[in-house]
Design a protein around this motif. Structure first.
Motif, PDB file in Angstrom:
ATOM      1  N   ARG A 112       0.828  -1.211   0.000  1.00 36.56           N
ATOM      2  CA  ARG A 112       0.000   0.000   0.000  1.00 36.56           C
ATOM      3  C   ARG A 112       0.860   1.257   0.000  1.00 36.56           C
ATOM      4  N   ASN A 113       1.918   1.287   0.812  1.00 37.83           N
ATOM      5  CA  ASN A 113       2.779   2.480   0.862  1.00 37.83           C
ATOM      6  C   ASN A 113       3.388   2.773  -0.502  1.00 37.83           C
ATOM      7  N   GLU A 114       3.809   1.713  -1.181  1.00 38.75           N
ATOM      8  CA  GLU A 114       4.388   1.892  -2.515  1.00 38.75           C
ATOM      9  C   GLU A 114       3.333   2.400  -3.480  1.00 38.75           C
ATOM     10  N   VAL A 170       0.744   4.241  -2.723  1.00 36.70           N
ATOM     11  CA  VAL A 170       0.508   5.655  -2.399  1.00 36.70           C
ATOM     12  C   VAL A 170       1.611   6.527  -2.992  1.00 36.70           C
ATOM     13  N   LYS A 171       2.864   6.099  -2.869  1.00 35.59           N
ATOM     14  CA  LYS A 171       3.985   6.883  -3.427  1.00 35.59           C
ATOM     15  C   LYS A 171       3.819   7.084  -4.928  1.00 35.59           C
ATOM     16  N   PRO A 223      10.988  -1.238   1.900  1.00 38.92           N
ATOM     17  CA  PRO A 223      11.306   0.156   1.548  1.00 38.92           C
ATOM     18  C   PRO A 223      12.787   0.324   1.229  1.00 38.92           C
ATOM     19  N   TRP A 235      -9.652   4.147  -1.209  1.00 36.66           N
ATOM     20  CA  TRP A 235      -8.388   4.824  -1.519  1.00 36.66           C
ATOM     21  C   TRP A 235      -8.547   5.453  -2.898  1.00 36.66           C
ATOM     22  N   LYS A 269      -3.011   9.258   3.443  1.00 36.58           N
ATOM     23  CA  LYS A 269      -2.439   8.653   4.655  1.00 36.58           C
ATOM     24  C   LYS A 269      -3.377   7.595   5.216  1.00 36.58           C
TER      25      LYS A 269
END
Length: 699
Positions: free
Chosen positions: A98-100, A102-103, A235, A462, A471
C-alpha cells in the motif's frame, strides 16, 4: 515495478543475459516435443498497458476505437503462430504494498499537474515523454480482450505472483511483461514486452540463470538479493546503511558503472562471499542488520516463493503444518539441514501469517503456533461470496468481490486539474452511486428494512483527488437503495432463473443511480443508448456546473461515433486542447467504469458492450464537438447534418432534461455564466465550490 535499479543494471552490466528469441520458433519447438499441448505465453497485462496504448492522442480521455484495433493487432500474430495467450490483471493492492501504491499515486499527481500546466500554457497535448494512461485503461483492456475471445483473469492479489505461478505450468513458453520481479521468481523465462516486434514475434528473453552466474549466486538467493536492494515490500531506505557498508568494502568497483550498479554488485558479492560461508551455521538475522524489520524482511523473501518452492535462507524448526487461507505452509524439523518453507496448494493465494519471535532460537520465524490472520470477509454468505470470487477471477466483474471480501477498494489517478475544481473530482461525483452499491452488496435483509439513512459497515476507499494525502482511506458508509416492493436479496438477484428477474435487475441498477422515477422514459430509449442515457442523467443531476453545451458535446460525439471508421477517427485534427474538456472527458470515462461496477453488482442488466468506450466515446471526437460548442455551432452542425442522428439526439436530450427537472436541476447554457463570469477562451468560470450536489468528505 520490481527490484530497484535491476533493469538498468542488466542492460548496462549484464547484456549477455539478454537473448533475442523468436516466439514462433519457440512455439514450433514446443509443439514438436509436446504434440497436443498448446504453447502458452502468460502476460502481465498491467506491465503492458502503456506499450499497447499506441494512439497518438491520449490526453482527451482515450482513443478507444483505435486502442481496440491495437489490441486486435497485438493478438493476431500470436493466433497465427498458434500461441495461446493468458492475461492477468491486478485485482487488488496487497497491504504490504500500500505504501508503494501511495507513493506512485503521489508521483502521478505531480505529473498530472505538469500536464495541465502544459495544456493551459500552450493549448496542446504534451509529447509522449509526459504520457499518462487514459482513465479506466486496465478495466476496459480486460473487457476488450474478453470481447476479442481472449482468456483474461483478475488476480486475488497483485498479479505478478499469479503470473509467475501460471508460468510453472507445462507448455508455458514465458512470462511477457516489463518487471524485474520476473527475474527473481523461479518460474518460466522472462520475455520483454518493450522489445517485442509484432511483425516477426522477436523479443528479448532475460535469463535468471545467467544473471546468477554473473553475480556468483544461486537462483534461490535472488529473493534475498531483491529484498536487500529494495522492492515493493521492502522500503528502499531500510537497508541503505547495509548497502553502503557492502559498497565500502567491495574491492571490484567498476568505474564505468553508476553507484546503483556497483551497489548491486557489492550486495551480491557480500551474499556470495560472506553469507554463503555462514549459511546453516548462523541464522539470517545474525548475518544481517534486520532489527525491528525482521518479520517484514522474512515476509518479503517468502513472497517470492511459488507453490512447492523452498528457500534455503530459513532456519529449521519443529515440523508443523498450518493451513492458511487454503494454502499449506510446511515447517520441517530435520536438525541437520536448514529450515525450509514450502508453499503449496492454491496458487492464487500467498502466505498470510504473522511471523512471531521464538524465544528458544531468538529469531523471527514461523513458530509452532503462529498468530494466524483469519480470513475475515464483509459478507458471511459463502455461496454468494463464491459466485463473486468466480466472476472476479474470470475478469467479468469489477470491484464487487473487493467490496464483499475485504471492504476496501482503490482508484488510481485521473486527469483532474487540482488548480481548477469547477468540475468535481470523479471520486466525489460517483460516490453516492458506490454507496448504494455498498448497501446492495453488504446489507442483509434486516439491514435493508431499517429506516436509518447510513447503516452498516464502512468501506475503505483509496481514491486519488486534490487535497487527499492518502495517509488513510476515506471511510464511506452505504446509502439505502429505494426500490418499490423492496430490494431483492443477492441470491435472488444473482442466482434466480425466473423470467421476471431481468426487469428487477434493471430496477436495482436504476435505484443505484437514483433514477427509479425515470423507468418508463428510459425503457423507451433504444437498447444501446439506454446505459449512456442513465449515466448522462446522473452526471448532469449530480454536477451543477455542467452546461447545455457540455450535454450537446457528449451526446453528439456518441451518436457521430457510430458512423466513424477507425481511420477517420485517427485523422481527426484539433485546433487546440482545452483543459476543462480534458477533465470532463476523464470524468465521463470514469462514469463508464462506474457503470461496469454497478452492472456487475446488479448481475448484468445491461449488455456490457453497450457502454464500452469504443462504442460510446472517443476523446478527440468529443474534444472536437466541445470546441464546436464553444464556437456556437448548431446542433445540426454537431451531428454533421444527419437526420436520423437528429431524431436520436432529440429523444435522448428530452429524457435527460426531463429527468433533471424532476430533481429541480435546470441545465443552462454557458451563456448564463458568461453574463456573470467570463473565463479564458469564452468558457465559463464558475465559483460554485466543487460543483457536486453531494460533495462529502467522509473520513
Amino acid at each position: 515495478m520490481g527490484v530497484r535499479g535491476l533493469q538498468g543494471f542488466v542492460g548496462s552490466t549484464c547484456p549477455h543475459i539478454c537473448t533475442v528469441v523468436n516466439l514462433r520458433e519457440l512455439a514450433q519447438c514446443h509443439r514438436s516435443k509436446h504434440p497436443g499441448s498448446p504453447p502458452t505465453i502468460v502476460v502481465d497485462a498491467m506491465c503492458c498497458l502503456r506499450y499497447w496504448y499506441t494512439p497518438e492522442s491520449w490526453v482527451c480521455g482515450g482513443q478507444w476505437r483505435e486502442y481496440y484495433s491495437a489490441l486486435q493487432n497485438f493478438i493476431h500474430p500470436f493466433t497465427e503462430a498458434g500461441i495461446r495467450l493468458v492475461f492477468f490483471f491486478d485485482g487488488m493492492v496487497e497491504q504490504d504494498k500500500r505504501n508503494e501504491w501511495v507513493k506512485r499515486r503521489q508521483k502521478n499527481s505531480k505529473e498530472i499537474s505538469r500536464i495541465f500546466n502544459y495544456i493551459k500554457s500552450r493549448g496542446e497535448q504534451p509529447g509522449r515523454h509526459m504520457f499518462f494512461i487514459p482513465p479506466g485503461l486496465a478495466v476496459f483492456t480486460r473487457l476488450a480482450l474478453k470481447a476479442l475471445g481472449q482468456e483474461a483473469h483478475c488476480s486475488l492479489q497483485e498479479a505478478d505472483y499469479e503470473v509467475a505461478t501460471w508460468g510453472l505450468q507445462d507448455g508455458c513458453l514465458g512470462v511477457l511483461g516489463e518487471d524485474t520481479d520476473y527475474l527473481i521468481y523461479n518460474t518460466c523465462p522472462y520475455l520483454s514486452i518493450r522489445e517485442l516486434c509484432l511483425d516477426t514475434l522477436d523479443t528479448v528473453m532475460l535469463c535468471r540463470e545467467q544473471l546468477c552466474k554473473s553475480l556468483r549466486l544461486h537462483v534461490a538467493d535472488l529473493p534475498l538479493l531483491a529484498c536487500l536492494l529494495g522492492n515493493d515490500i521492502i522500503p528502499e531506505g531500510m537497508f541503505e546503511s547495509f548497502r553502503y557498508k557492502c559498497l565500502s568494502s567491495y574491492t571490484s568497483v567498476r568505474e564505468n558503472l553508476d553507484r546503483r550498479g556497483n551497489t548491486i554488485l557489492a550486495v551480491a558479492d557480500h551474499i556470495a562471499r560472506v553469507l554463503h560461508l555462514q549459511q546453516g551455521e548462523k541464522r539470517l538475522e545474525e548475518m544481517l542488520p534486520l532489527g525491528p524489520n525482521t518479520a517484514l524482511f522474512y515476509k518479503g523473501v517468502a513472497s517470492y516463493l511459488l507453490p512447492g518452492q523452498t528457500s534455503p535462507w530459513f532456519f529449521k524448526k519443529p515440523k508443523t503444518i498450518i493451513n492458511l487461507n487454503d494454502q499449506l505452509v510446511f515447517l520441517s524439523s530435520d536438525p541437520e539441514s536448514k529450515q525450509e518453507i514450502t508453499m503449496d496448494t492454491d496458487p492464487k493465494i500467498k502466505l498470510e501469517a504473522t511471523m512471531c519471535t521464538d524465544p528458544e532460537f531468538k529469531q523471527v520465524n514461523f513458530s509452532s503456533h503462529p498468530e494466524i490472520k483469519q480470513e475475515m470477509t464483509m459478507v458471511s454468505d459463502s455461496e454468494i461470496l463464491k459466485v463473486a470470487k468466480a466472476q472476479h477471477v474470470q475478469g467479468d466483474s469489477y470491484l464487487v468481490y473487493n467490496v464483499m471480501s475485504s471492504g476496501e477498494i482503490e482508484c488510481s489517478n485521473t486527469l483532474e486539474d487540482e488548480l481548477d475544481q469547477a468540475l468535481p473530482s470523479q471520486a466525489f461525483t460517483y460516490r453516492p452511486v458506490r454507496q448504494r452499491v455498498y448497501a446492495l452488496l453488504l446489507w442483509d435483509s434486516s439491514d435493508r428494512e431499517s429506516l436509518g439513512n447510513e447503516l452498516g459497515p464502512a468501506v475503505k476507499e483509496w481514491f486519488v483527488y486534490a487535497g487527499n494525502p492518502l495517509k488513510h482511506p476515506d471511510l464511506v458508509r452505504p446509502l439505502p437503495v429505494r426500490i418499490a416492493g423492496g430490494t431483492p436479496s443477492l441470491k435472488t438477484l444473482w442466482l434466480s432463473q425466473e423470467p421476471s428477474i431481468h426487469a428487477r435487475r434493471f430496477d436495482v441498477l436504476l435505484a443505484c443511480f437514483n433514477l427509479s422515477s425515470m423507468r418508463e422514459d428510459l425503457q423507451a430509449v433504444e437498447g444501446p443508448l439506454k446505459a449512456l442515457c442513465c449515466l448522462l442523467i446522473y452526471l448532469f443531476v449530480q454536477v451543477d456546473t455542467l452546461g447545455l453545451e457540455d450535454l450537446h458535446a457528449l451526446i453528439s460525439q456518441a451518436l457521430c461515433l457510430q458512423g466513424k471508421s477507425t481511420a477517420q477517427l485517427m485523422d481527426l485534427q484539433l485546433d487546440r486542447i482545452d483543459s476543462r474538456a480534458v477533465q470532463l472527458g476523464s470524468l465521463f470515462v470514469r462514469g463508464l467504469t462506474t457503470l461496469v461496477f454497478v452492472n456487475s453488482a446488479c448481475s448484468f442488466p445491461f449488455d456490457v458492450n453497450d457502454f464500452m468506450p469504443w462504442n460510446v466515446f472517443d476523446g478527440k471526437l468529443f474534444h472536437q464537438k466541445y470546441l464546436q460548442c464553444e464556437k456556437g455551432h448548431s446542433v445540426e452542425a454537431l451531428l454533421e447534418h444527419d437526420r436520423f442522428r437528429m431524431t436520436q439526439f432529440q429523444n435522448l436530450q428530452s429524457v435527460i432534461v426531463k429527468a433533471c427537472l424532476k430533481e429541480n436541476r435546470h441545465i443552462q447554457s454557458w451563456q448564463h455564466w458568461r453574463t456573470h463570469h467570463t473565463g479564458g477562451h469564452g468558457q465559463p468560470q464558475r465559483n460554485q465550490g466543487p460543483g457536486s450536489r453531494q460533495y462529502r468528505h467522509d473520513q
